[in-house]
Write a protein that holds these residues in place. Structure first.
Motif, PDB file in Angstrom:
ATOM      1  N   ASP A  31       0.838  -1.205   0.000  1.00 40.49           N
ATOM      2  CA  ASP A  31       0.000   0.000   0.000  1.00 40.49           C
ATOM      3  C   ASP A  31       0.873   1.256   0.000  1.00 40.49           C
ATOM      4  O   ASP A  31       0.904   1.995   0.965  1.00 40.49           O
ATOM      5  N   TYR A  32       1.602   1.468  -1.110  1.00 44.72           N
ATOM      6  CA  TYR A  32       2.510   2.609  -1.138  1.00 44.72           C
ATOM      7  C   TYR A  32       2.453   3.375  -2.450  1.00 44.72           C
ATOM      8  O   TYR A  32       2.035   2.854  -3.480  1.00 44.72           O
ATOM      9  N   PHE A  33       2.880   4.616  -2.355  1.00 42.38           N
ATOM     10  CA  PHE A  33       3.097   5.478  -3.513  1.00 42.38           C
ATOM     11  C   PHE A  33       4.599   5.527  -3.727  1.00 42.38           C
ATOM     12  O   PHE A  33       5.349   5.853  -2.798  1.00 42.38           O
ATOM     13  N   GLU A  34       5.050   5.167  -4.911  1.00 41.16           N
ATOM     14  CA  GLU A  34       6.481   5.179  -5.223  1.00 41.16           C
ATOM     15  C   GLU A  34       6.902   6.568  -5.667  1.00 41.16           C
ATOM     16  O   GLU A  34       6.440   7.068  -6.697  1.00 41.16           O
ATOM     17  N   SER A  43      -1.120   4.448   2.029  1.00 41.86           N
ATOM     18  CA  SER A  43      -0.755   4.658   3.432  1.00 41.86           C
ATOM     19  C   SER A  43       0.703   5.075   3.610  1.00 41.86           C
ATOM     20  O   SER A  43       1.068   5.629   4.639  1.00 41.86           O
ATOM     21  N   TYR A  44       1.537   4.786   2.585  1.00 38.84           N
ATOM     22  CA  TYR A  44       2.967   5.041   2.702  1.00 38.84           C
ATOM     23  C   TYR A  44       3.518   5.631   1.406  1.00 38.84           C
ATOM     24  O   TYR A  44       2.955   5.418   0.334  1.00 38.84           O
ATOM     25  N   ALA A  45       4.642   6.307   1.532  1.00 40.06           N
ATOM     26  CA  ALA A  45       5.451   6.725   0.389  1.00 40.06           C
ATOM     27  C   ALA A  45       6.799   6.037   0.547  1.00 40.06           C
ATOM     28  O   ALA A  45       7.334   5.944   1.654  1.00 40.06           O
ATOM     29  N   ILE A  46       7.332   5.515  -0.552  1.00 36.58           N
ATOM     30  CA  ILE A  46       8.640   4.868  -0.541  1.00 36.58           C
ATOM     31  C   ILE A  46       9.496   5.505  -1.632  1.00 36.58           C
ATOM     32  O   ILE A  46       8.999   5.795  -2.727  1.00 36.58           O
ATOM     33  N   LEU A  47      10.770   5.712  -1.325  1.00 38.92           N
ATOM     34  CA  LEU A  47      11.719   6.232  -2.301  1.00 38.92           C
ATOM     35  C   LEU A  47      13.080   5.614  -2.049  1.00 38.92           C
ATOM     36  O   LEU A  47      13.314   5.000  -1.009  1.00 38.92           O
ATOM     37  N   SER A  48      13.963   5.773  -3.015  1.00 40.06           N
ATOM     38  CA  SER A  48      15.343   5.326  -2.811  1.00 40.06           C
ATOM     39  C   SER A  48      16.268   6.484  -3.129  1.00 40.06           C
ATOM     40  O   SER A  48      15.942   7.360  -3.930  1.00 40.06           O
ATOM     41  N   THR A  49      17.410   6.465  -2.473  1.00 35.66           N
ATOM     42  CA  THR A  49      18.419   7.505  -2.680  1.00 35.66           C
ATOM     43  C   THR A  49      19.791   6.869  -2.519  1.00 35.66           C
ATOM     44  O   THR A  49      19.953   5.961  -1.696  1.00 35.66           O
ATOM     45  N   SER A  68      13.772  14.940   7.445  1.00 34.31           N
ATOM     46  CA  SER A  68      12.926  15.992   8.016  1.00 34.31           C
ATOM     47  C   SER A  68      11.453  15.795   7.669  1.00 34.31           C
ATOM     48  O   SER A  68      10.577  16.295   8.370  1.00 34.31           O
ATOM     49  N   LEU A  69      11.174  15.046   6.612  1.00 37.69           N
ATOM     50  CA  LEU A  69       9.795  14.748   6.214  1.00 37.69           C
ATOM     51  C   LEU A  69       9.267  13.479   6.886  1.00 37.69           C
ATOM     52  O   LEU A  69       8.122  13.090   6.655  1.00 37.69           O
ATOM     53  N   GLY A  70      10.099  12.830   7.688  1.00 32.69           N
ATOM     54  CA  GLY A  70       9.648  11.643   8.426  1.00 32.69           C
ATOM     55  C   GLY A  70       9.991  10.320   7.780  1.00 32.69           C
ATOM     56  O   GLY A  70       9.499   9.270   8.219  1.00 32.69           O
ATOM     57  N   PHE A  71      10.824  10.313   6.757  1.00 33.88           N
ATOM     58  CA  PHE A  71      11.213   9.049   6.119  1.00 33.88           C
ATOM     59  C   PHE A  71      12.187   8.291   7.015  1.00 33.88           C
ATOM     60  O   PHE A  71      13.111   8.872   7.575  1.00 33.88           O
ATOM     61  N   THR A  72      11.937   6.982   7.141  1.00 29.51           N
ATOM     62  CA  THR A  72      12.788   6.101   7.941  1.00 29.51           C
ATOM     63  C   THR A  72      13.286   4.968   7.047  1.00 29.51           C
ATOM     64  O   THR A  72      12.821   4.789   5.921  1.00 29.51           O
ATOM     65  N   VAL A 109      16.637   2.684   0.919  1.00 32.15           N
ATOM     66  CA  VAL A 109      15.226   2.702   0.562  1.00 32.15           C
ATOM     67  C   VAL A 109      14.497   3.175   1.816  1.00 32.15           C
ATOM     68  O   VAL A 109      14.613   2.570   2.893  1.00 32.15           O
ATOM     69  N   LEU A 110      13.786   4.280   1.674  1.00 37.14           N
ATOM     70  CA  LEU A 110      13.172   4.954   2.811  1.00 37.14           C
ATOM     71  C   LEU A 110      11.660   4.963   2.677  1.00 37.14           C
ATOM     72  O   LEU A 110      11.120   4.999   1.559  1.00 37.14           O
ATOM     73  N   VAL A 111      10.968   4.960   3.817  1.00 35.88           N
ATOM     74  CA  VAL A 111       9.507   4.931   3.846  1.00 35.88           C
ATOM     75  C   VAL A 111       8.979   5.971   4.821  1.00 35.88           C
ATOM     76  O   VAL A 111       9.607   6.237   5.850  1.00 35.88           O
TER      77      VAL A 111
END
Length: 187
Positions: A104-107, A137-143, A159-163, A180-182
């Motif tokens: 349940d995520y937005f990439e 329910s979630y956003a996921i990204l990679s950096t 700062s946006l709350g990604f863990t 990979v952060l969520v």
């Protein structure tokens, strides 16, 4: 530092596909990539615009594109989710929580600000606009991994709350390690 007042606006799919060359140029400059990848990336970005839930935003300063961010709904059919599942399996998962997240995520596929305009809050504003009103329910990204997370991208994401979801992960076809952060939505 000069004050910058960008306009952040959503792009329709036709606007995104027409402007993909200019948007990819910002990406290449922000990431310091070789310009030889330009045509391939334009095609990939245009293809991505056809994914369900596709959303794109841009930042404009004096009618110049200085930032771009886009993403779409995560899907078990996407290459990226296959990569996430592989990474989580390597760690013994996915756990029940991780399974819920990757179901349940937005990439957040791309977030880039031209180097001359970084440090003015443009990335933050684009992320808020991009992730506003998402059903996921979630956003996921990679950096890319950076020692001690010492860059503006990590600072913004934290700062946006990604863990952390995965650290030092290597996607197929890329030997660089990625984080990979969520983050829970809404931000």
């Amino acid at each position: 530092m000069v004050s910058v007042s960008p306009i952040i606006r959503k792009l329709s799919i036709p606007e995104f596909t027409i402007n993909a060359p200019v948007l990819v140029d910002v990406y290449i400059q922000a990431m310091n990539y070789d310009k030889a990848i330009r045509d391939t990336r334009i095609e990939v970005w245009r293809r991505n615009s056809q994914n369900p839930g596709f959303t794109a935003v841009t930042a404009l300063v004096d009618d110049q594109v200085v930032g771009v961010a886009y993403g779409f709904n995560g899907s078990p059919d996407h290459w990226w989710q296959h990569q996430l599942r592989r990474g989580l399996r390597q760690l013994g998962g996915p756990t029940e929580t991780e399974f819920h997240i990757i179901s349940d995520y937005f990439e957040v596929a791309e977030v880039h600000v031209h180097p001359d305009f970084q440090g003015h809050g443009i990335g933050r504003r684009m992320m808020h606009e991009l992730l506003q009103d998402k059903a996921s329910s979630y956003a996921i990204l990679s950096t890319p991994e950076i020692e001690d997370e010492a860059n503006k991208a990590f600072s913004l994401y934290r700062s946006l709350g990604f863990t952390d979801l995965l650290r030092h992960f290597r996607f197929d076809g890329d030997q660089r390690p990625f984080a990979v952060l969520v983050a829970s939505l809404p931000l």
